[in-house]
Scaffold this motif. Structure first.
Motif, short mmCIF file in Angstrom:
data_model
loop_
_atom_site.label_atom_id
_atom_site.label_comp_id
_atom_site.label_asym_id
_atom_site.label_seq_id
_atom_site.Cartn_x
_atom_site.Cartn_y
_atom_site.Cartn_z
N SER A 1 0.84 -1.20 0.00
CA SER A 1 0.00 0.00 0.00
C SER A 1 0.87 1.25 0.00
O SER A 1 2.08 1.19 0.24
CB SER A 1 -0.88 0.01 1.25
OG SER A 1 -0.06 0.19 2.40
N ILE A 2 0.23 2.38 -0.23
CA ILE A 2 0.93 3.67 -0.16
C ILE A 2 1.47 3.90 1.24
O ILE A 2 2.52 4.53 1.43
CB ILE A 2 -0.03 4.82 -0.58
CG1 ILE A 2 -0.37 4.70 -2.08
CG2 ILE A 2 0.58 6.18 -0.29
CD1 ILE A 2 0.76 4.99 -3.05
N ASP A 3 0.79 3.37 2.25
CA ASP A 3 1.27 3.51 3.64
C ASP A 3 2.67 2.92 3.81
O ASP A 3 3.48 3.46 4.56
CB ASP A 3 0.31 2.82 4.62
CG ASP A 3 -0.98 3.63 4.80
OD1 ASP A 3 -0.98 4.81 4.40
OD2 ASP A 3 -1.96 3.08 5.33
N ASP A 4 2.93 1.82 3.12
CA ASP A 4 4.28 1.22 3.18
C ASP A 4 5.33 2.19 2.65
O ASP A 4 6.43 2.29 3.18
CB ASP A 4 4.34 -0.07 2.36
CG ASP A 4 3.60 -1.23 3.02
OD1 ASP A 4 3.42 -1.18 4.24
OD2 ASP A 4 3.21 -2.16 2.29
N ILE A 5 4.97 2.90 1.58
CA ILE A 5 5.90 3.88 0.99
C ILE A 5 6.17 4.99 2.00
O ILE A 5 7.31 5.41 2.21
CB ILE A 5 5.31 4.52 -0.30
CG1 ILE A 5 4.73 3.45 -1.23
CG2 ILE A 5 6.33 5.40 -0.99
CD1 ILE A 5 5.67 2.58 -1.94
N LYS A 6 5.11 5.47 2.64
CA LYS A 6 5.24 6.57 3.59
C LYS A 6 6.08 6.15 4.80
O LYS A 6 6.89 6.93 5.31
CB LYS A 6 3.85 7.06 4.02
CG LYS A 6 3.15 7.75 2.86
CD LYS A 6 1.79 8.31 3.20
CE LYS A 6 1.33 9.21 2.06
NZ LYS A 6 -0.09 9.33 1.93
N ILE B 1 -2.19 -0.82 -5.62
CA ILE B 1 -1.63 0.54 -5.60
C ILE B 1 -1.86 1.14 -6.98
O ILE B 1 -1.48 0.55 -8.00
CB ILE B 1 -0.12 0.52 -5.28
CG1 ILE B 1 0.11 0.06 -3.83
CG2 ILE B 1 0.49 1.90 -5.49
CD1 ILE B 1 1.56 0.03 -3.40
N LYS B 2 -2.47 2.30 -7.00
CA LYS B 2 -2.73 2.99 -8.27
C LYS B 2 -1.48 3.78 -8.67
O LYS B 2 -0.89 4.48 -7.84
CB LYS B 2 -3.92 3.95 -8.13
CG LYS B 2 -5.23 3.25 -7.71
CD LYS B 2 -5.83 2.49 -8.89
CE LYS B 2 -7.13 1.79 -8.53
NZ LYS B 2 -6.94 0.54 -7.80
N LEU B 3 -1.11 3.69 -9.93
CA LEU B 3 0.11 4.35 -10.40
C LEU B 3 0.05 5.86 -10.23
O LEU B 3 1.07 6.49 -9.91
CB LEU B 3 0.39 3.99 -11.85
CG LEU B 3 0.83 2.54 -12.09
CD1 LEU B 3 0.94 2.25 -13.58
CD2 LEU B 3 2.15 2.23 -11.40
N GLU B 4 -1.13 6.44 -10.39
CA GLU B 4 -1.23 7.90 -10.23
C GLU B 4 -0.98 8.34 -8.78
O GLU B 4 -0.49 9.43 -8.53
CB GLU B 4 -2.57 8.44 -10.74
CG GLU B 4 -3.81 7.82 -10.14
CD GLU B 4 -4.31 6.62 -10.94
OE1 GLU B 4 -5.51 6.32 -10.84
OE2 GLU B 4 -3.51 5.98 -11.63
#
Length: 238
Positions: A201-206, A228-231
């Motif tokens: 998820s984006i949370d992992d990136i953050k 996960i959406k590329l945008e």
């Protein structure tokens, strides 16, 4: 934080393995070149490519596909999979790869890693693929008897320009990366670290952005499966 969308190539197709198991793979319709084009169109700047055929037999099997991707899209590509001699490194550098990733060959022969770093400064990335604290080699089919952190301490001064740390138990699982182990590796490492394995998820990136000495993260299955959406992902790419 650099985002590295992943392309794993097997039999000229994009695939994803679960925990490095060649019997447990998903094939996707898009060709590697089409997938790279998609990433470029969304605005990504970096790409992580693994030649899984190469990982199994130690040859640059999909060199022409990788050359095509680099030539067409002007992306910063790091490439790995079966790079076991200086000639293979040279071929990928000639093809325009920004970094070549050494894994099994570097773990089995530290002198090869040292020689590669000396001959190709700032071009060598070290791929450390770990399972339960121990390094795995040969396309993850063999577990070595080397502890990840012990090996890293031994080769830390060789001049590696980037370290890619993968927790095999998390890879392709979308269970989130092993942040605790990655933090230990990043703390010791003399070069910046890329996180790999399990991004969901984006949370992992953050969360990854809060780790010291971590320059990027590889995202694979979560993209292909639409989690996960590329945008959204490209907004985190800096």
């Amino acid at each position: 934080m650099k985002i590295f969308p992943a392309i794993d190539i097997k039999d000229k197709k994009c695939v994803r393995l679960v925990k490095g198991d060649f019997e447990n793979k998903t094939e996707y319709e898009m060709s590697p070149v089409e997938q790279a084009s998609k990433y470029k169109n969304y605005g990504f700047k970096n790409l992580h490519i693994v030649d899984l055929d190469g990982a199994l037999n130690g040859e640059t099997v999909n060199l022409n596909i990788i050359q095509n991707i680099v030539g067409k899209f002007n992306l910063k590509v790091e490439v790995g999979g079966g790079i076991r001699n200086l000639d293979s490194i040279q071929r990928y550098i000639d093809a325009g790869a920004e970094k070549t990733i050494l894994g099994s060959a570097a773990i089995k022969d530290k002198n090869f890693l040292k020689e590669a770093c000396e001959k190709f400064p700032n071009k060598i990335a070290l791929g450390l693929d770990a399972k339960d604290g121990y390094l795995s080699v040969s396309g993850w089919t063999e577990k070595s008897n080397q502890l990840t952190l012990d090996y890293l301490k031994e080769v830390n001064d060789y001049g590696v320009s980037r370290l890619i740390y993968t927790d095999i138990n998390r890879d392709g699982s979308k269970l989130s990366p092993n942040f605790d182990e990655t933090a230990k590796v990043a703390e010791i490492s003399n070069c910046p670290v890329i996180i790999s394995g399990g991004v969901s998820s984006i949370d992992d990136i953050k969360k990854a952005k809060n780790l010291k000495n971590v320059e990027g993260i590889i995202v694979g299955k979560a993209i292909y499966d639409g989690d996960i959406k590329l945008e959204e992902l490209v907004k985190e790419d800096a």
